[in-house]
Design a protein around this motif. Structure first.
Motif, PDB file in Angstrom:
ATOM      1  N   ASN A   1       0.043  11.271 -10.298  1.00 25.77           N
ATOM      2  CA  ASN A   1      -0.744  12.510 -10.231  1.00 25.77           C
ATOM      3  C   ASN A   1       0.100  13.738 -10.547  1.00 25.77           C
ATOM      4  O   ASN A   1      -0.363  14.670 -11.221  1.00 25.77           O
ATOM      5  CB  ASN A   1      -1.373  12.649  -8.850  1.00 25.77           C
ATOM      6  CG  ASN A   1      -2.509  11.658  -8.618  1.00 25.77           C
ATOM      7  OD1 ASN A   1      -3.118  11.183  -9.569  1.00 25.77           O
ATOM      8  ND2 ASN A   1      -2.773  11.336  -7.360  1.00 25.77           N
ATOM      9  N   ARG A   2       1.348  13.730 -10.060  1.00 26.49           N
ATOM     10  CA  ARG A   2       2.247  14.849 -10.354  1.00 26.49           C
ATOM     11  C   ARG A   2       2.557  14.913 -11.847  1.00 26.49           C
ATOM     12  O   ARG A   2       2.604  15.990 -12.451  1.00 26.49           O
ATOM     13  CB  ARG A   2       3.540  14.726  -9.537  1.00 26.49           C
ATOM     14  CG  ARG A   2       3.380  15.107  -8.073  1.00 26.49           C
ATOM     15  CD  ARG A   2       4.729  15.434  -7.449  1.00 26.49           C
ATOM     16  NE  ARG A   2       5.610  14.271  -7.442  1.00 26.49           N
ATOM     17  CZ  ARG A   2       5.715  13.412  -6.429  1.00 26.49           C
ATOM     18  NH1 ARG A   2       4.966  13.582  -5.332  1.00 26.49           N
ATOM     19  NH2 ARG A   2       6.540  12.389  -6.491  1.00 26.49           N
ATOM     20  N   ILE A   3       2.790  13.718 -12.438  1.00 21.91           N
ATOM     21  CA  ILE A   3       3.071  13.658 -13.875  1.00 21.91           C
ATOM     22  C   ILE A   3       1.871  14.163 -14.670  1.00 21.91           C
ATOM     23  O   ILE A   3       2.015  14.958 -15.609  1.00 21.91           O
ATOM     24  CB  ILE A   3       3.437  12.216 -14.297  1.00 21.91           C
ATOM     25  CG1 ILE A   3       4.780  11.809 -13.680  1.00 21.91           C
ATOM     26  CG2 ILE A   3       3.485  12.102 -15.820  1.00 21.91           C
ATOM     27  CD1 ILE A   3       5.122  10.350 -13.885  1.00 21.91           C
ATOM     28  N   GLU A   4       0.664  13.703 -14.291  1.00 24.95           N
ATOM     29  CA  GLU A   4      -0.552  14.122 -14.995  1.00 24.95           C
ATOM     30  C   GLU A   4      -0.756  15.631 -14.881  1.00 24.95           C
ATOM     31  O   GLU A   4      -1.127  16.294 -15.857  1.00 24.95           O
ATOM     32  CB  GLU A   4      -1.760  13.380 -14.423  1.00 24.95           C
ATOM     33  CG  GLU A   4      -1.836  11.915 -14.841  1.00 24.95           C
ATOM     34  CD  GLU A   4      -3.124  11.261 -14.383  1.00 24.95           C
ATOM     35  OE1 GLU A   4      -3.991  11.964 -13.825  1.00 24.95           O
ATOM     36  OE2 GLU A   4      -3.275  10.040 -14.597  1.00 24.95           O
ATOM     37  N   ALA A   5      -0.538  16.172 -13.679  1.00 25.43           N
ATOM     38  CA  ALA A   5      -0.705  17.614 -13.477  1.00 25.43           C
ATOM     39  C   ALA A   5       0.275  18.418 -14.327  1.00 25.43           C
ATOM     40  O   ALA A   5      -0.073  19.455 -14.902  1.00 25.43           O
ATOM     41  CB  ALA A   5      -0.516  17.948 -11.999  1.00 25.43           C
ATOM     42  N   THR A   6       1.505  17.899 -14.425  1.00 33.41           N
ATOM     43  CA  THR A   6       2.531  18.586 -15.227  1.00 33.41           C
ATOM     44  C   THR A   6       2.156  18.587 -16.703  1.00 33.41           C
ATOM     45  O   THR A   6       2.223  19.625 -17.372  1.00 33.41           O
ATOM     46  CB  THR A   6       3.897  17.904 -15.036  1.00 33.41           C
ATOM     47  OG1 THR A   6       4.244  17.922 -13.652  1.00 33.41           O
ATOM     48  CG2 THR A   6       4.971  18.618 -15.837  1.00 33.41           C
ATOM     49  N   TYR A   7       1.750  17.401 -17.207  1.00 33.46           N
ATOM     50  CA  TYR A   7       1.378  17.305 -18.620  1.00 33.46           C
ATOM     51  C   TYR A   7       0.119  18.108 -18.914  1.00 33.46           C
ATOM     52  O   TYR A   7       0.023  18.757 -19.964  1.00 33.46           O
ATOM     53  CB  TYR A   7       1.159  15.840 -19.010  1.00 33.46           C
ATOM     54  CG  TYR A   7       2.438  15.115 -19.376  1.00 33.46           C
ATOM     55  CD1 TYR A   7       3.197  15.513 -20.473  1.00 33.46           C
ATOM     56  CD2 TYR A   7       2.880  14.028 -18.634  1.00 33.46           C
ATOM     57  CE1 TYR A   7       4.368  14.854 -20.819  1.00 33.46           C
ATOM     58  CE2 TYR A   7       4.053  13.358 -18.959  1.00 33.46           C
ATOM     59  CZ  TYR A   7       4.794  13.784 -20.054  1.00 33.46           C
ATOM     60  OH  TYR A   7       5.960  13.134 -20.379  1.00 33.46           O
ATOM     61  N   GLN A   8      -0.844  18.078 -18.007  1.00 37.05           N
ATOM     62  CA  GLN A   8      -2.080  18.825 -18.239  1.00 37.05           C
ATOM     63  C   GLN A   8      -1.802  20.319 -18.334  1.00 37.05           C
ATOM     64  O   GLN A   8      -2.373  21.012 -19.191  1.00 37.05           O
ATOM     65  CB  GLN A   8      -3.083  18.552 -17.112  1.00 37.05           C
ATOM     66  CG  GLN A   8      -4.443  19.193 -17.379  1.00 37.05           C
ATOM     67  CD  GLN A   8      -5.517  18.706 -16.427  1.00 37.05           C
ATOM     68  OE1 GLN A   8      -5.334  17.718 -15.730  1.00 37.05           O
ATOM     69  NE2 GLN A   8      -6.633  19.391 -16.391  1.00 37.05           N
TER      70      GLN A   8
ATOM     71  N   ASP B   1       2.755   5.808  -3.153  1.00 35.24           N
ATOM     72  CA  ASP B   1       3.860   6.586  -3.724  1.00 35.24           C
ATOM     73  C   ASP B   1       3.750   6.658  -5.242  1.00 35.24           C
ATOM     74  O   ASP B   1       3.985   7.712  -5.848  1.00 35.24           O
ATOM     75  CB  ASP B   1       5.200   5.962  -3.325  1.00 35.24           C
ATOM     76  CG  ASP B   1       5.481   6.098  -1.832  1.00 35.24           C
ATOM     77  OD1 ASP B   1       4.844   6.960  -1.195  1.00 35.24           O
ATOM     78  OD2 ASP B   1       6.325   5.326  -1.302  1.00 35.24           O
ATOM     79  N   ARG B   2       3.380   5.524  -5.849  1.00 38.78           N
ATOM     80  CA  ARG B   2       3.228   5.493  -7.306  1.00 38.78           C
ATOM     81  C   ARG B   2       2.088   6.399  -7.765  1.00 38.78           C
ATOM     82  O   ARG B   2       2.186   7.087  -8.788  1.00 38.78           O
ATOM     83  CB  ARG B   2       2.983   4.064  -7.783  1.00 38.78           C
ATOM     84  CG  ARG B   2       4.271   3.218  -7.807  1.00 38.78           C
ATOM     85  CD  ARG B   2       3.998   1.737  -7.830  1.00 38.78           C
ATOM     86  NE  ARG B   2       3.034   1.368  -8.858  1.00 38.78           N
ATOM     87  CZ  ARG B   2       2.447   0.167  -8.902  1.00 38.78           C
ATOM     88  NH1 ARG B   2       2.704  -0.729  -7.975  1.00 38.78           N
ATOM     89  NH2 ARG B   2       1.592  -0.113  -9.868  1.00 38.78           N
ATOM     90  N   LEU B   3       0.981   6.397  -7.013  1.00 43.74           N
ATOM     91  CA  LEU B   3      -0.148   7.255  -7.365  1.00 43.74           C
ATOM     92  C   LEU B   3       0.212   8.726  -7.242  1.00 43.74           C
ATOM     93  O   LEU B   3      -0.217   9.551  -8.065  1.00 43.74           O
ATOM     94  CB  LEU B   3      -1.350   6.928  -6.470  1.00 43.74           C
ATOM     95  CG  LEU B   3      -2.067   5.605  -6.748  1.00 43.74           C
ATOM     96  CD1 LEU B   3      -3.132   5.343  -5.692  1.00 43.74           C
ATOM     97  CD2 LEU B   3      -2.688   5.597  -8.135  1.00 43.74           C
ATOM     98  N   LYS B   4       0.987   9.059  -6.212  1.00 48.95           N
ATOM     99  CA  LYS B   4       1.422  10.447  -6.055  1.00 48.95           C
ATOM    100  C   LYS B   4       2.277  10.887  -7.235  1.00 48.95           C
ATOM    101  O   LYS B   4       2.120  11.992  -7.764  1.00 48.95           O
ATOM    102  CB  LYS B   4       2.212  10.598  -4.750  1.00 48.95           C
ATOM    103  CG  LYS B   4       1.354  10.617  -3.504  1.00 48.95           C
ATOM    104  CD  LYS B   4       2.223  10.838  -2.272  1.00 48.95           C
ATOM    105  CE  LYS B   4       1.377  10.907  -1.005  1.00 48.95           C
ATOM    106  NZ  LYS B   4       2.219  11.102   0.198  1.00 48.95           N
TER     107      LYS B   4
ATOM    108  N   LEU C   1       0.817  -1.213   0.000  1.00 49.03           N
ATOM    109  CA  LEU C   1       0.000   0.000   0.000  1.00 49.03           C
ATOM    110  C   LEU C   1       0.851   1.264   0.000  1.00 49.03           C
ATOM    111  O   LEU C   1       0.511   2.260  -0.648  1.00 49.03           O
ATOM    112  CB  LEU C   1      -0.934  -0.002   1.215  1.00 49.03           C
ATOM    113  CG  LEU C   1      -2.081  -1.031   1.167  1.00 49.03           C
ATOM    114  CD1 LEU C   1      -2.826  -1.050   2.488  1.00 49.03           C
ATOM    115  CD2 LEU C   1      -3.032  -0.729   0.016  1.00 49.03           C
ATOM    116  N   LYS C   2       1.958   1.232   0.724  1.00 44.96           N
ATOM    117  CA  LYS C   2       2.867   2.378   0.724  1.00 44.96           C
ATOM    118  C   LYS C   2       3.449   2.600  -0.662  1.00 44.96           C
ATOM    119  O   LYS C   2       3.517   3.722  -1.165  1.00 44.96           O
ATOM    120  CB  LYS C   2       3.984   2.179   1.739  1.00 44.96           C
ATOM    121  CG  LYS C   2       4.912   3.390   1.876  1.00 44.96           C
ATOM    122  CD  LYS C   2       6.000   3.130   2.883  1.00 44.96           C
ATOM    123  CE  LYS C   2       6.863   4.393   3.062  1.00 44.96           C
ATOM    124  NZ  LYS C   2       7.447   4.887   1.808  1.00 44.96           N
ATOM    125  N   ASN C   3       3.841   1.486  -1.278  1.00 39.98           N
ATOM    126  CA  ASN C   3       4.395   1.570  -2.624  1.00 39.98           C
ATOM    127  C   ASN C   3       3.351   2.076  -3.616  1.00 39.98           C
ATOM    128  O   ASN C   3       3.639   2.914  -4.481  1.00 39.98           O
ATOM    129  CB  ASN C   3       4.908   0.190  -3.053  1.00 39.98           C
ATOM    130  CG  ASN C   3       5.504   0.185  -4.443  1.00 39.98           C
ATOM    131  OD1 ASN C   3       4.855  -0.166  -5.416  1.00 39.98           O
ATOM    132  ND2 ASN C   3       6.768   0.583  -4.548  1.00 39.98           N
TER     133      ASN C   3
END
Length: 368
Positions: free
Chosen positions: A51-58, A45-48, A40-42
């Motif tokens: 989300n950062r990647i998606e926000a950057t591309y958007q 971290d992957r979801l975070k 779950l921790k892993n």
């Protein structure tokens, strides 16, 4: 240390079998809990990171889209800038995640604007090849991919996909069929209801409500001839058409409504009777009287409910016969009709209204 483990194992082996099983289970559950915590921790971290990647591309795609829409006033420079953006987005759309972000960005801006700018976004959807990607998924064996593709084409108002999409109207998955129905009605209004001619599956009550909601959003629509759908062998199509008849006051279908009194489906017969007073089909009253008590109780209740609005002086004798009917709802309807219509001794007809000299006693004690 080895001696300690050896002594622990020997002690464990010397214990009762039930105690051994409890210890083994405790160790197993502890291992599972530790594994899940790490997993779950892993995952978090992957979801975070995602989300950062998606926000950057958007943010990047929003900037490119705005630049495309409001390019330089110089025509030559403008076309070069726009073509560079088209090429870049086209390349990015080959990646599944990036394509999802691009579409999300397009729709976000498309929902907030209208007119020429909205048309420019739709044009960009064509130029970037996103339309080819969506239409290719219509042939996918994965029903969810097909449903998403149809939804996307509806959102971008791609009418050119009509012929390919309507061929899937009898898809085995209900979710796909519903997306097709929404696509057709949303883009083609009443003309999109052509699928009612070829649909083989039942049109659920929820689907009918959703389609009516979509049609109600549009004003001044030309209502086509509904007669042939009232004669459909698909009961759900007939039921949906009856709703359209009521909403759009289609008085020209009264002959078909009378025909439906003998429909094999009881619900259809009841719906048809309910429409009689709405459309003012007075000749239907005598037709229904002939075999009223050979019909289901729901149909009888619907008939007397209808008579509350359509009773005539010559109906009073028939109505009186059922003052003590065993069904509560029929008795209520009969009393309403009797209170409304009075045939006096000289056989004149009058409507019972509130007396002119009626007054309210103002001295009545008011409830606290």
């Amino acid at each position: 240390m080895l001696e300690f483990f050896q002594n622990s194992i020997d002690s464990l082996n010397s214990m009762h079998i039930i105690i051994q099983m409890c210890i083994y289970l405790s160790l197993l559950f502890s291992a599972i809990i530790i594994f899940l915590m790490v997993y779950l921790k892993n995952l978090r971290d992957r979801l975070k990171i995602k989300n950062r990647i998606e926000a950057t591309y958007q943010k990047k795609y929003e900037s490119d889209l705005i630049e495309y829409l409001y390019a330089s006033d110089d025509e030559t420079t403008s076309k070069q800038q726009q073509q560079q953006i088209v090429d870049y987005l086209k390349k990015c759309s080959q990646n599944r995640l990036k394509r999802k972000i691009i579409i999300k960005t397009f729709l976000k801006l498309k929902d907030d604007i209208s007119g020429e700018t909205a048309d420019a976004i739709q044009d960009l959807y064509y130029k970037t090849g996103l339309i080819e990607s969506a239409t290719s998924k219509l042939k996918s064996k994965k029903w969810d991919a097909v449903a998403r593709a149809i939804r996307e084409l509806a959102q971008f108002e791609i009418k050119e996909a009509h012929d390919e999409i309507i061929q899937l109207i009898n898809h085995p998955k209900k979710e796909v069929r519903f997306e097709i129905e929404k696509y057709l009605v949303q883009l083609f209004r009443f003309e999109g209801l052509e699928f009612l001619n070829i649909i083989e599956n039942e049109l659920s009550e929820w689907d009918q409500i959703q389609l009516l909601e979509i049609l109600n959003k549009f004003k001044n629509l030309h209502v086509p001839d509904l007669n042939h759908w009232l004669l459909s062998k698909n009961s759900s199509v007939v039921s949906f058409t009856l709703k359209l008849v009521r909403i759009h006051n289609q008085f020209g279908v009264k002959d078909e409504i009378i025909t439906l009194f003998n429909h094999p489906n009881q619900e259809i017969r009841t719906e048809a009777i309910n429409l009689v007073s709405h459309l003012g089909i007075y000749e239907a009253v005598e037709i229904l009287k002939k075999d009223l008590f050979e019909r289901s109780l729901d149909e009888q209740i619907a008939f007397f409910k209808m008579m509350e609005d359509m009773s005539m002086p010559n109906d009073i004798d028939f109505i009186k016969e059922h003052v003590n009917h065993e069904n509560f709802y029929i008795r209520i309807s009969v009393m309403k009709i009797m209170n409304l219509i009075t045939v006096e001794e000289d056989n004149t007809f009058r409507i019972n209204n509130i007396a002119e000299n009626y007054s309210i006693d103002k001295n009545l004690t008011k409830a606290s």
